[in-house]
Structures are given as C-alpha cells and as structure tokens.
Design a protein around this motif. Sequence first.
Motif, PDB file in Angstrom:
ATOM      1  N   GLY A 372       1.351  -1.622   2.902  1.00  0.00           N
ATOM      2  CA  GLY A 372       0.824  -0.948   4.076  1.00  0.00           C
ATOM      3  C   GLY A 372      -0.578  -0.463   3.859  1.00  0.00           C
ATOM      4  N   HIS A 374      -1.484   2.720   5.033  1.00  0.00           N
ATOM      5  CA  HIS A 374      -1.416   4.120   5.452  1.00  0.00           C
ATOM      6  C   HIS A 374      -1.551   4.944   4.182  1.00  0.00           C
ATOM      7  N   THR A 375      -1.393   6.250   4.287  1.00  0.00           N
ATOM      8  CA  THR A 375      -1.595   7.087   3.097  1.00  0.00           C
ATOM      9  C   THR A 375      -3.080   7.075   2.769  1.00  0.00           C
ATOM     10  N   ASN A 395       3.560   8.914   4.866  1.00  0.00           N
ATOM     11  CA  ASN A 395       4.273   7.662   4.623  1.00  0.00           C
ATOM     12  C   ASN A 395       3.747   6.561   5.544  1.00  0.00           C
ATOM     13  N   ASP A 417      11.406   7.094   1.664  1.00  0.00           N
ATOM     14  CA  ASP A 417      11.140   6.821   0.247  1.00  0.00           C
ATOM     15  C   ASP A 417      12.344   7.118  -0.639  1.00  0.00           C
ATOM     16  N   SER A 446       8.028   8.597  -5.358  1.00  0.00           N
ATOM     17  CA  SER A 446       6.783   8.115  -4.765  1.00  0.00           C
ATOM     18  C   SER A 446       6.101   7.125  -5.695  1.00  0.00           C
ATOM     19  N   SER A 447       5.225   6.311  -5.121  1.00  0.00           N
ATOM     20  CA  SER A 447       4.390   5.419  -5.942  1.00  0.00           C
ATOM     21  C   SER A 447       2.964   5.948  -6.051  1.00  0.00           C
ATOM     22  N   GLY A 467       1.496   1.984  -0.889  1.00  0.00           N
ATOM     23  CA  GLY A 467       2.921   1.935  -1.195  1.00  0.00           C
ATOM     24  C   GLY A 467       3.145   1.419  -2.596  1.00  0.00           C
TER      25      GLY A 467
HETATM   26  O1  DON Z   1       4.938   7.978  -1.715  1.00  0.00           O
HETATM   27  C1  DON Z   1       4.936   6.754  -1.566  1.00  0.00           C
HETATM   28  O2  DON Z   1       5.053   5.967  -2.470  1.00  0.00           O
HETATM   29  C2  DON Z   1       4.714   6.198  -0.176  1.00  0.00           C
HETATM   30  N1  DON Z   1       5.142   7.151   0.806  1.00  0.00           N
HETATM   31  C3  DON Z   1       3.273   5.857  -0.045  1.00  0.00           C
HETATM   32  C4  DON Z   1       3.008   5.147   1.236  1.00  0.00           C
HETATM   33  C5  DON Z   1       1.757   4.381   1.209  1.00  0.00           C
HETATM   34  O3  DON Z   1       1.012   4.363   0.265  1.00  0.00           O
HETATM   35  C6  DON Z   1       1.477   3.609   2.413  1.00  0.00           C
HETATM   36  N2  DON Z   1       0.245   2.901   2.236  1.00  0.00           N
HETATM   37  N3  DON Z   1      -0.083   1.876   2.449  1.00  0.00           N
END
Ligand code: DON
Length: 564
Positions: A372, A374-375, A395, A417, A446-447, A467
């Motif tokens: 993704g 996002h984040t 997320n 997650d 989380s990653s 992600g």
């Molecule tokens: O904490 C996590 O691993 C995910 N919620 C992170 C989401 C994320 O990095 C989305 N980005 N593309």
Amino acid sequence: MAAAPAAFADVLPAAAPTAPVRAHAAERTAVAHRAAIASAYPLASQAGQEILAAGGNAFDAAVAVSAALAVVEPSSSGLGGGGFYLLHRQSDGYETMLDAREKAPGAATRDMYLDKAGNEIDHASISGGLASAIPGEPAAFEFLARKYGKLPLKRSLQPAIRLAREGFPLYARLQGGIRYKRQVLLRSPDAAKVFLTADGGVPEVGAIIKQPDLATTLQAIADQGAKGFYSGRVAADLVAGVRADGGIWTLQDLASYRVIERKPLIGTYHGARIVSASPPSSGGIAVLDALNILSGFDLPRYDSATRKHLVIEAMRRAYRDRAVYLGDPDFVKIPLALLSSPDYAAGQRSSIRTDKAMPSDMLPGIESEPAGMHTTHFSVLDAGGNRVAATISVNLFFGTGYMPPKTGVLLNNTMDDFSTKPGRPNEFGLVGASANAIAPNKRSLSSMTPTFVETPKGLMIIGSPGGSYIISMVLLGTLNYLDGMSAADIVKYPRYHHQYLPDEVEYEPGALSDAEIKELQAMGHSLRLSGRRWGNMQVITWDFASGKVDAASDPRGEGVGLVY
Ligand code: DON
C-alpha cells in the motif's frame, strides 16, 4: 540474556525502563552541522522547520511534523491512528522508542471478526466501527513535548492548527486517495464534508481543504495535553460516533490509553550500529535477523545476482520468523534471545545455498502477502544532534474512512494488523500465529521500522510506509548506506522484496537487470515484476567528519527533504 551475542544484542522485553545507551554520535559534536527534516509532504517538513526556528528541538519538531501530517496527509496518519517514535537524545546518547501504537478496545475478543461457523465476516476488520483500535498519536504528542521537548505543546501544534483552520491546497496524490475512497467517505457525513464537494464529488487539485473540527480537536490537545483528546467532550464524541458505527469503544478505553516507552532493538552489522523499532513492531527484529544472517557472507565477493539472491534468502527467513513468533510483547513471550543469537543466524545461514533458491514451504512455518501507499514516515535531525525516526499510520488509506461527528478525526483500521484468524493473510498478505491474536488492550503486530544506522563515520535516519514491504526497504536502505550510497540514491533505489509467503520475489521496474533475472531464475527463484512501485522513504544522512547533512524524500511520493 545470558551471553550477549555479538550482533543484535541488548534487547529488552516490554515496558522495562530504558537504560541510557551511548552511541557513536554522542561524541561527535565537534563539527557543526545543520538540521534536517524529511517528510512525505512539504507543508509538514515546513511545520517542523518553523518549530526548530522557534527554538524547538527535534522532539518538538516531531510533534509539529506529525500533527501537520495529520492535517495535510490525512489518508496516511493522524490523531485517529498511532505509530512508533524512535528517539536519540544527543546530550547523553539516550535512546528510546515511544510505542504509541493503537490498542484493542477492552471489549475486543479473539474471534470478533468471525461468524458462528468460524468464517471471517467480510471487511469487518477494515471498515466500520469494529475495525478501529484506540488511537495512540495524541498521547505521543504530550509525551514528546513533556518529557523530551523544549517548547510547550501549544507552540508545537500551532502550525497544524493553522493548516487545519485555514486549509491547504489539495494535491494530486491526496486527490487520488479521495477518489479511491470516495464511496467510503460518502458514508461518513463529517468526512464527506471535509474531503468531497457539496454534491459528493472529488474536489479539483488546488481546492482548499479546511478542517475546522480537526482544528478544534488539535486546539483541545494544545490546551489540555492528551486529556483534551482522551477525556471530556472530544472523547465523548469519539465514543458516541464509534458506537453508532457498530464499534465497542468505551470512555475507559480512551482514558486508560498510555504511551509505552520501550528500549529500541540494537544490533551490529560489520561495525555499524543499527537501532530500530522493538515489538510490537516486527520491523527491528526482522531487519536485524536478516542482517545477522547476511553478516556471515562476504557480500562484495559475489557477483550482483548472487548478492541479491543472498539478500532475498535472508528476507525469506526473517519474514518467516516474523510470522511465526511475533506479537505484542506485553501479551506474548517473544523468543528474542533465540532470534538474536548468532547460533540461530548461523543455523538459518546454513540452509542458504549460494546457487539455489530455497522454496519457502521447506521452512517450517505457517501460511501467506500484497502492499500500500498509506502510512507515513518522517526523519528529523536537529543542529544539536538529537534525532527522531517516526513511522505513524491509520493503517489503510484514510483508515476506516469514518469520522465521528464533530471530532474531525479519521479513525484507523489497525485491528486488521492482528491475525484475526490463524493463517488468514491480512490486507498486506501477512500471516500471523497466535502470538498476534486479538486480546483486550493488546497492540497489533506492526511492520513499521523507524531506524538509525550509525558507523564511526556517519549516521542515517531511515523509514518508510509500505506495510509488509517496509522491512525489506529498510534492509536494502541499510545495505546501500553501508555501501556508501547517498541519501538521494537510497530513496530512489529500485526495490525487490521477498516476504516468505507468497514464495516469490516481487521487484520494481529496474530493480533487476536482464542478466540478474536469468541468473535468479536459474537458481530457482520465482520472480514477479510489480505493476507499481512501493514505499515513500524519508532519509537523512550526516557525515561526522565534514558535518555535511543530506535529507532526501522518496521520488515515488511528493515529499521533501529540507536541510537548514
Ligand atoms: O503497522 C503496520 O505494519 C501497518 N499498519 C502499516 C501500514 C502501511 O504501511 C501501509 N502503507 N502502505
């Protein structure tokens, strides 16, 4: 741990107090250097710059950048989400990680996303009130300001409040996100009022996005600290909104939210010191695990295809350990001593052949993966040498897309997650075991991998969204930095990724040459050219001898790295 292993030492469970850890850079104040901020959007970097110019340090700037990102990049992070802040205080070398990860509501249960027959209820962990965990970001603001900053929260939040109240011009990437999530936003009248036109359409690029309710909520935090969010009027509106949307939040869930200060994971790789996120992030463990495996190979000795093969094999094994062992350290026992031991790495390494891929199903494990955009991640270095690497999130794009009335706060869907059903891949295709099962007040795995990499010569501050891809990106960034690559080249570098399951190497255009593709295929790797690029990496580098500081923002995004 009894005998500290050479690499990846110094790990600590749960909420134990952090002992000061001295780092190389603590000694390197002789050469003056400039401050730098790299973030995913220019207005957020500028908010941080304003606070540094007002006499704030890197920690105050981190508040300003996070809060500004909540306003101008609301699809990626915000008050309704959470994340990890990795800090280094230069005066005494103290290093810590603020775990501001969202926590499951008190009424959450292990099977809350399954029907009576044990089948998953479609989308329940990503949309609607049940998908949101209790946010951590507002608590991190107060924590940063009170314990580490120099300026009052009122001052550091000012740029964000201004941006929310006066508005900012819509830019293409955010417009794309709004278009993508339009149907979801339409279901939340408050979100639709902010992000859509009066007739429910997508606003033009350049349209001014004003968020008066968000400004009011930010002002409440500026005036009252975390209380302004976790109790009183805002908390009541959040709980009422979530419950009206099918959720289970209570006022007590909000009132009891706390930032947990955790000791970062610290490891070494060929003389470099790696400081990274500890559980409930899996990022630090996975990056250090992979580096530990790679430390037994003399990488420069190999041709480029074999080098990439070895990195891929290290990724495969590190992601497998992630899936099997990791979860919230306050709830499950994570075998850190095992995972960090050089003997374990040697065992992992012994199954790697330099000429042949090992199928993932030959490694004992469980099932599963995609990505993704996002984040968000940002990196800060102030002129005093203090530094912050922060990765924060709601997320998925816009989280659930739901904004409880009158709050201006978009809620996360971080409950996804958790491993909502053993073996079920989450939105990132990641699988998990019972260590990451849902429990009341637990934080999901989380990653996100905010990281410092330090050698006697210099320092890098790095991180990215993406992600499951975050871990492989930070690993490649670390190897590239240690190979002498510049900040600009590190963020630009074409990426490849293996996450154990599915058993394939995904790569961006340009990441593998034709010759490398042939050789990797001949070794047995299954390769997949990705139709898109991933990540939005923000890197700062600092050369101790010359004092030169560089900041670079991923060309895949619209961010900016500023050095002043
Ligand atoms: O904490 C996590 O691993 C995910 N919620 C992170 C989401 C994320 O990095 C989305 N980005 N593309």
